[in-house]
Design a protein around this motif. Sequence first.
Motif, PDB file in Angstrom:
ATOM      1  N   LEU A  70       0.790  -1.193   0.034  1.00  0.00           N
ATOM      2  CA  LEU A  70       0.137  -0.025  -0.112  1.00  0.00           C
ATOM      3  C   LEU A  70       0.814   1.411  -0.085  1.00  0.00           C
ATOM      4  O   LEU A  70       1.677   1.250   0.687  1.00  0.00           O
ATOM      5  CB  LEU A  70      -0.804  -0.100   1.338  1.00  0.00           C
ATOM      6  CG  LEU A  70      -1.743  -1.288   1.263  1.00  0.00           C
ATOM      7  CD1 LEU A  70      -2.683  -1.021   2.557  1.00  0.00           C
ATOM      8  CD2 LEU A  70      -2.702  -1.261   0.253  1.00  0.00           C
ATOM      9  N   PHE A  71       0.539   2.066  -0.673  1.00  0.00           N
ATOM     10  CA  PHE A  71       1.275   3.504  -0.931  1.00  0.00           C
ATOM     11  C   PHE A  71       0.496   4.642  -0.743  1.00  0.00           C
ATOM     12  O   PHE A  71      -0.690   4.793  -0.508  1.00  0.00           O
ATOM     13  CB  PHE A  71       1.563   3.570  -2.518  1.00  0.00           C
ATOM     14  CG  PHE A  71       2.749   2.860  -3.029  1.00  0.00           C
ATOM     15  CD1 PHE A  71       3.994   3.248  -3.343  1.00  0.00           C
ATOM     16  CD2 PHE A  71       2.487   1.348  -3.274  1.00  0.00           C
ATOM     17  CE1 PHE A  71       5.038   2.450  -3.860  1.00  0.00           C
ATOM     18  CE2 PHE A  71       3.491   0.530  -3.545  1.00  0.00           C
ATOM     19  CZ  PHE A  71       4.719   1.146  -3.947  1.00  0.00           C
ATOM     20  N   LYS A  72       1.158   5.420  -0.085  1.00  0.00           N
ATOM     21  CA  LYS A  72       0.747   7.127   0.312  1.00  0.00           C
ATOM     22  C   LYS A  72       1.618   7.724  -0.848  1.00  0.00           C
ATOM     23  O   LYS A  72       2.950   8.166  -0.451  1.00  0.00           O
ATOM     24  CB  LYS A  72       0.971   7.475   1.619  1.00  0.00           C
ATOM     25  CG  LYS A  72       0.168   8.619   2.180  1.00  0.00           C
ATOM     26  CD  LYS A  72      -1.312   8.318   1.945  1.00  0.00           C
ATOM     27  CE  LYS A  72      -2.160   9.428   2.519  1.00  0.00           C
ATOM     28  NZ  LYS A  72      -3.650   9.254   2.399  1.00  0.00           N
ATOM     29  N   GLY A  73       1.076   8.546  -1.716  1.00  0.00           N
ATOM     30  CA  GLY A  73       1.765   8.993  -2.972  1.00  0.00           C
ATOM     31  C   GLY A  73       2.604   8.010  -3.574  1.00  0.00           C
ATOM     32  O   GLY A  73       1.937   7.016  -4.074  1.00  0.00           O
ATOM     33  N   ASP A  74       3.836   8.086  -3.682  1.00  0.00           N
ATOM     34  CA  ASP A  74       4.716   7.133  -4.350  1.00  0.00           C
ATOM     35  C   ASP A  74       5.706   6.345  -3.286  1.00  0.00           C
ATOM     36  O   ASP A  74       6.392   5.727  -3.822  1.00  0.00           O
ATOM     37  CB  ASP A  74       5.534   7.771  -5.473  1.00  0.00           C
ATOM     38  CG  ASP A  74       6.594   8.882  -4.700  1.00  0.00           C
ATOM     39  OD1 ASP A  74       6.702   9.207  -3.575  1.00  0.00           O
ATOM     40  OD2 ASP A  74       7.656   9.061  -5.580  1.00  0.00           O
ATOM     41  N   LYS A  75       5.395   6.288  -2.225  1.00  0.00           N
ATOM     42  CA  LYS A  75       6.085   5.693  -0.949  1.00  0.00           C
ATOM     43  C   LYS A  75       5.171   4.561  -0.402  1.00  0.00           C
ATOM     44  O   LYS A  75       4.026   4.636  -0.448  1.00  0.00           O
ATOM     45  CB  LYS A  75       6.400   6.582   0.015  1.00  0.00           C
ATOM     46  CG  LYS A  75       7.451   7.715  -0.325  1.00  0.00           C
ATOM     47  CD  LYS A  75       7.642   8.719   0.641  1.00  0.00           C
ATOM     48  CE  LYS A  75       8.674   9.844   0.432  1.00  0.00           C
ATOM     49  NZ  LYS A  75       8.126  10.618  -0.737  1.00  0.00           N
ATOM     50  N   TRP A  76       5.875   3.425  -0.247  1.00  0.00           N
ATOM     51  CA  TRP A  76       5.403   2.110   0.155  1.00  0.00           C
ATOM     52  C   TRP A  76       5.288   2.407   1.636  1.00  0.00           C
ATOM     53  O   TRP A  76       6.366   2.788   2.348  1.00  0.00           O
ATOM     54  CB  TRP A  76       6.201   0.994  -0.361  1.00  0.00           C
ATOM     55  CG  TRP A  76       5.675  -0.194   0.454  1.00  0.00           C
ATOM     56  CD1 TRP A  76       4.614  -0.459   0.763  1.00  0.00           C
ATOM     57  CD2 TRP A  76       6.712  -1.640   0.919  1.00  0.00           C
ATOM     58  NE1 TRP A  76       4.433  -1.808   1.246  1.00  0.00           N
ATOM     59  CE2 TRP A  76       5.759  -2.461   1.221  1.00  0.00           C
ATOM     60  CE3 TRP A  76       8.110  -1.684   0.620  1.00  0.00           C
ATOM     61  CZ2 TRP A  76       6.498  -3.641   1.796  1.00  0.00           C
ATOM     62  CZ3 TRP A  76       8.524  -2.909   1.061  1.00  0.00           C
ATOM     63  CH2 TRP A  76       7.654  -3.775   1.516  1.00  0.00           C
ATOM     64  N   VAL A  77       4.119   2.433   2.327  1.00  0.00           N
ATOM     65  CA  VAL A  77       3.995   2.715   3.796  1.00  0.00           C
ATOM     66  C   VAL A  77       3.129   1.574   4.510  1.00  0.00           C
ATOM     67  O   VAL A  77       3.486   1.259   5.752  1.00  0.00           O
ATOM     68  CB  VAL A  77       3.302   3.844   3.894  1.00  0.00           C
ATOM     69  CG1 VAL A  77       3.707   4.962   3.193  1.00  0.00           C
ATOM     70  CG2 VAL A  77       1.794   3.731   3.224  1.00  0.00           C
ATOM     71  N   ASP A  78       2.744   0.609   3.725  1.00  0.00           N
ATOM     72  CA  ASP A  78       2.081  -0.623   4.643  1.00  0.00           C
ATOM     73  C   ASP A  78       1.655  -1.872   3.802  1.00  0.00           C
ATOM     74  O   ASP A  78       1.955  -1.715   2.455  1.00  0.00           O
ATOM     75  CB  ASP A  78       0.568   0.141   5.010  1.00  0.00           C
ATOM     76  CG  ASP A  78       0.294  -1.009   6.379  1.00  0.00           C
ATOM     77  OD1 ASP A  78       1.209  -1.683   6.862  1.00  0.00           O
ATOM     78  OD2 ASP A  78      -0.888  -0.687   6.686  1.00  0.00           O
ATOM     79  N   GLN A  79       1.183  -2.685   4.101  1.00  0.00           N
ATOM     80  CA  GLN A  79       0.876  -4.063   3.376  1.00  0.00           C
ATOM     81  C   GLN A  79      -0.252  -4.824   3.833  1.00  0.00           C
ATOM     82  O   GLN A  79      -0.492  -4.757   4.929  1.00  0.00           O
ATOM     83  CB  GLN A  79       2.279  -5.017   3.179  1.00  0.00           C
ATOM     84  CG  GLN A  79       2.670  -5.526   4.567  1.00  0.00           C
ATOM     85  CD  GLN A  79       4.174  -6.150   4.230  1.00  0.00           C
ATOM     86  OE1 GLN A  79       5.087  -5.414   4.440  1.00  0.00           O
ATOM     87  NE2 GLN A  79       3.978  -7.843   4.522  1.00  0.00           N
ATOM     88  N   LEU A  80      -0.753  -5.539   2.996  1.00  0.00           N
ATOM     89  CA  LEU A  80      -1.775  -6.422   3.268  1.00  0.00           C
ATOM     90  C   LEU A  80      -1.300  -7.959   2.767  1.00  0.00           C
ATOM     91  O   LEU A  80      -0.616  -8.296   1.800  1.00  0.00           O
ATOM     92  CB  LEU A  80      -3.077  -6.358   2.469  1.00  0.00           C
ATOM     93  CG  LEU A  80      -3.841  -4.701   2.668  1.00  0.00           C
ATOM     94  CD1 LEU A  80      -5.014  -4.739   1.781  1.00  0.00           C
ATOM     95  CD2 LEU A  80      -4.092  -4.462   4.071  1.00  0.00           C
ATOM     96  N   ASN A  81      -1.822  -9.219   3.793  1.00  0.00           N
ATOM     97  CA  ASN A  81      -1.310 -10.352   3.461  1.00  0.00           C
ATOM     98  C   ASN A  81      -2.458 -10.778   2.294  1.00  0.00           C
ATOM     99  O   ASN A  81      -3.342 -10.185   2.056  1.00  0.00           O
ATOM    100  CB  ASN A  81      -1.199 -11.277   4.591  1.00  0.00           C
ATOM    101  CG  ASN A  81      -2.662 -11.276   5.413  1.00  0.00           C
ATOM    102  OD1 ASN A  81      -3.755 -11.215   4.617  1.00  0.00           O
ATOM    103  ND2 ASN A  81      -2.270 -11.283   6.671  1.00  0.00           N
ATOM    104  N   LEU A  82      -2.151 -12.263   1.916  1.00  0.00           N
ATOM    105  CA  LEU A  82      -3.285 -12.684   0.769  1.00  0.00           C
ATOM    106  C   LEU A  82      -4.542 -12.721   1.477  1.00  0.00           C
ATOM    107  O   LEU A  82      -5.606 -12.570   0.647  1.00  0.00           O
ATOM    108  CB  LEU A  82      -2.714 -13.821   0.431  1.00  0.00           C
ATOM    109  CG  LEU A  82      -1.623 -13.876  -0.990  1.00  0.00           C
ATOM    110  CD1 LEU A  82      -1.312 -15.223  -1.206  1.00  0.00           C
ATOM    111  CD2 LEU A  82      -2.143 -13.120  -2.134  1.00  0.00           C
TER     112      LEU A  82
END
Length: 360
Positions: free
Chosen positions: A202-214
């Motif tokens: 997950l991005f905020k603007g063009d920066k990766w800030v978080d993630q979700l598992n499958l």
Amino acid sequence: MNSKWRVLVILVIICVALLAPNTTNVLDELQLMQTIGFDAGDDDDVIGTVGIISYSADKNYQTTTLSAPSDSARHHRIRMDSMTSHPLHAGKLTGILFGADLSERGIFDTLDTYYRDPKVAARAYLAVVDGEAKELLENKYPFQQEEIGYLNRLINHNINRGNLPRTNMHLFMRAFYEKGKDPFLPLLVYTDEYIRIQGLALFKGDKWVDQLNLEQAFFFKLLTDDYETGGLIELPIDENGEQAVLKELRSGKSFSFNIKQQQPSIDIHVRVKARLSEYSGKHLTEGRLKEITAYSEKEMTKRLQKLLNDLQKKKLDPIGFGDQVIHRGPMDIKEWEEIYPEMALNATVSVKIIESGVSQ
């Protein structure tokens, strides 16, 4: 007289065609970039690694990788050309990978060069690597032949049949520029033996800030895409530890926006039709099937609600609620960002099991 002029014109056309420079690209005179990866280098530099397919005159081909640091994606292309015996061509570029460090630093400056290149398809996939893109591309995986082409098939399969929502370069850039929607990309991991999709970055603007598992990606996809024939989820269906597996989903969704109320809210309703493919209990009766359906609705509603609340707390809106609210008006992005963290997001899921070809 007319016939003489006609013959003269034809001769002139033939001469021009023969003398004109031939710009046809012959496969065995090109090296085709299929996948390219970028990692963070020293200071503001990026390290680019290109997966290349080279064809020979007998139509056989081989894959190889080249890597070099540069201060920009454009200069990296020049560096790569200086290392090859044939021109590099981006017409077959199907994917761009970004290493973890570069994704956290920001990917727009690197990506924009390829987004503006008319030779690169707007539907090319993008992905974040939880590690180094260079290492992923250079590794040899015993169970995955031709890993460069494998990545494209892996992502397409998980979009069409799995829990991965639809994504490509065009969709990422559209979300990047839109007000009220945050971008997302597939998240890849690798070992010495295989590459796999770990979830969503997950991005905020063009920066990766978080993630979700499958598993979280499954519920996320219910809100962004409509399942047509894929997807799979395992659910607990009672307090005794029994499990049910739903697959081959068809789904739909509806959002009801209540923004002008004193307590703004969005009601989210998801409809799921699925096949019950596995059940850990002893007997599957008609009554038990109704209980499984009720438990499935309760559990899926709970997990979907948790996902929405988690995204809201982190002030992330990859579903694009804000984009829809702003387009309905009258509300701008500043007003949306003020109310989004505090508004009520109310999720419900209805389930219909349309087939129960169960292995118990």
